[in-house]
Write an enzyme that holds these catalytic residues in place. Structure first.
Site, PDB file in Angstrom:
ATOM      1  N   ARG A 155      31.554 -29.738   3.768  1.00 58.37           N
ATOM      2  CA  ARG A 155      30.381 -28.941   4.128  1.00 58.37           C
ATOM      3  C   ARG A 155      30.180 -27.893   3.047  1.00 58.37           C
ATOM      4  O   ARG A 155      31.164 -27.341   2.521  1.00 58.37           O
ATOM      5  CB  ARG A 155      30.586 -28.221   5.470  1.00 58.37           C
ATOM      6  CG  ARG A 155      30.497 -29.107   6.699  1.00 58.37           C
ATOM      7  CD  ARG A 155      29.081 -29.662   6.928  1.00 58.37           C
ATOM      8  NE  ARG A 155      28.959 -30.433   8.137  1.00 58.37           N
ATOM      9  CZ  ARG A 155      29.092 -31.760   8.228  1.00 58.37           C
ATOM     10  NH1 ARG A 155      29.373 -32.476   7.146  1.00 58.37           N
ATOM     11  NH2 ARG A 155      28.937 -32.383   9.387  1.00 58.37           N
ATOM     12  N   GLU A 211      21.604 -26.336   4.300  1.00 51.17           N
ATOM     13  CA  GLU A 211      20.783 -27.545   4.096  1.00 51.17           C
ATOM     14  C   GLU A 211      19.560 -27.499   5.003  1.00 51.17           C
ATOM     15  O   GLU A 211      19.679 -27.033   6.144  1.00 51.17           O
ATOM     16  CB  GLU A 211      21.609 -28.800   4.438  1.00 51.17           C
ATOM     17  CG  GLU A 211      22.760 -29.020   3.489  1.00 51.17           C
ATOM     18  CD  GLU A 211      23.639 -30.213   3.907  1.00 51.17           C
ATOM     19  OE1 GLU A 211      23.262 -30.975   4.820  1.00 51.17           O
ATOM     20  OE2 GLU A 211      24.713 -30.371   3.309  1.00 51.17           O
ATOM     21  N   HIS A 270      23.413 -35.181   1.180  1.00 52.20           N
ATOM     22  CA  HIS A 270      24.257 -35.424   2.367  1.00 52.20           C
ATOM     23  C   HIS A 270      24.185 -36.898   2.808  1.00 52.20           C
ATOM     24  O   HIS A 270      23.805 -37.197   3.935  1.00 52.20           O
ATOM     25  CB  HIS A 270      23.830 -34.488   3.508  1.00 52.20           C
ATOM     26  CG  HIS A 270      24.924 -34.238   4.500  1.00 52.20           C
ATOM     27  ND1 HIS A 270      25.059 -33.074   5.198  1.00 52.20           N
ATOM     28  CD2 HIS A 270      25.947 -35.028   4.941  1.00 52.20           C
ATOM     29  CE1 HIS A 270      26.099 -33.144   6.018  1.00 52.20           C
ATOM     30  NE2 HIS A 270      26.654 -34.330   5.875  1.00 52.20           N
TER      31      HIS A 270
HETATM   32  C1  DGY Z   1      29.277 -36.040   9.581  1.00 46.50           C
HETATM   33  O1  DGY Z   1      29.318 -37.048  10.305  1.00 46.50           O
HETATM   34  O2  DGY Z   1      29.706 -34.947   9.909  1.00 46.50           O
HETATM   35  C2  DGY Z   1      28.655 -36.226   8.263  1.00 46.50           C
HETATM   36  O3  DGY Z   1      28.611 -35.094   7.510  1.00 46.50           O
HETATM   37  C3  DGY Z   1      27.293 -36.864   8.386  1.00 46.50           C
HETATM   38  O4  DGY Z   1      27.373 -37.883   7.457  1.00 46.50           O
END
Ligand code: DGY
Length: 315
Positions: free
Chosen positions: A237, A266, A284
């Site tokens: 993240r 984001e 992402h």
């Molecule tokens: C998640 O599943 O947390 C991812 O970041 C989305 O692809």
């Protein structure tokens, strides 16, 4: 079963998932673009189960204002949900661990190689039609073979990246809260502190979940402890990283480059990244393969079905 459980999605889901949910539940699909909070509240007014996603967060106010029985997220990460409020409201939270490991590990390798081999600059040369032909010194990149990859957060995805990177001849090291059993570690070197991992790696991969203790952990101090000319890759993240500090490290050349799939705030990404040719970035896309997204839908469908069964058993 055709349960009367009302399942509402805050976002559009893959077609197969929406069809399967509609066959089993009173299902209300969501729009392509995430709704603003007020509109989402109206959209989810009658929901027993609300499906959210990283782009469609769930605040404590919404949790309090809705009359939910459970929350589901179309993701493994749950950082976009106010988990404290969910716990206080006694709501179970379903997510999708396990099924996106391979797709996300593939994206980690794409980012690592894209950053190492200057893919942004190469692609720009072609797309701007400014390439003047092959030369012996053009866009010489970072050789990954025999370099060390330090994985910060050696969960399922970290381990899957380790396997791939080892096949590229990289030496694997990692830091996790706990050391893994030897058979899972598979020859990787354990660092008991993140400082030691960052200082000793040629490439650092962020694969740890964005828990509150890790927000902003990759700051000036950790970045300047990295080897000069090393690479940072982030598939976790954006909140783990202090943008000002990463951008400074990339501008000065302390870091060779960065491969980024995730960003703070984001989709309003810090635009200074786009002035940096040594950033290879994706929006992402970690889990974005058809197979993975369908499997994520199946995972949620299974959990919501089980939940509906428990409710009717307990009714
Ligand atoms: C998640 O599943 O947390 C991812 O970041 C989305 O692809």
């Amino acid at each position: 079963m055709n349960s009367s459980l009302s399942v509402v999605s805050a976002v559009q889901l893959p077609e197969q998932t929406e069809t399967a949910l509609a066959e089993k539940f009173l299902f209300k699909p969501g729009p392509v673009e995430p709704l603003a909070e007020k509109k989402l509240q109206e959209h989810a007014r009658n929901a027993d189960v609300l499906i959210v996603a990283p782009g469609a967060p769930l605040s404590s106010e919404l949790i309090q204002n809705l009359n939910l029985r459970a929350i589901a997220t179309f993701s493994v990460g749950t950082d976009h949900i106010d988990l404290k409020a969910a716990t206080e409201a006694g709501l179970p939270v379903f997510n999708t661990p396990g099924v996106l490991t391979e797709a996300t590990a593939d994206i980690a390798m794409l980012l690592l190689l894209g950053a190492a081999r200057r893919a942004t600059e190469g692609s720009t040369l072609l797309r701007t039609q400014t390439w003047e032909g092959w030369t012996p010194v053009q866009l010489m990149g970072f050789h990954v073979h025999q370099k060390s990859l330090g994985i910060f957060g050696m969960g399922r995805i970290g381990c899957a990246v380790a396997l791939r990177a080892a096949a590229f001849g990289m030496k694997i090291a990692y830091h996790s809260r706990n050391r893994l059993p030897k058979d899972v570690e598979n020859g990787a070197i354990y660092h008991s502190t993140r400082e030691s991992l960052f200082e000793n790696s040629d490439v650092v991969l962020l694969a740890a979940p964005a828990t509150s203790e890790l927000i902003g952990v990759v700051d000036k101090s950790l970045l300047s402890s990295m080897k000069r000319g090393s690479i940072l890759v982030n598939i976790s993240r954006g909140d783990l990283v202090v943008d000002d500090d990463l951008i400074a490290a990339l501008e000065t050349g302390h870091l060779h480059s960065a491969g980024l799939d995730v960003f703070r705030n984001e989709p309003q990404v810090d635009p200074r990244y786009w002035d940096l040719p040594n950033v290879f970035a994706l929006p992402h896309l970690g889990s974005a393969t058809t197979e993975t997204r369908v499997a994520m839908g199946e995972s949620l469908l299974g959990q919501i079905t089980e939940f509906a069964q428990q409710l009717s058993i307990n009714a």
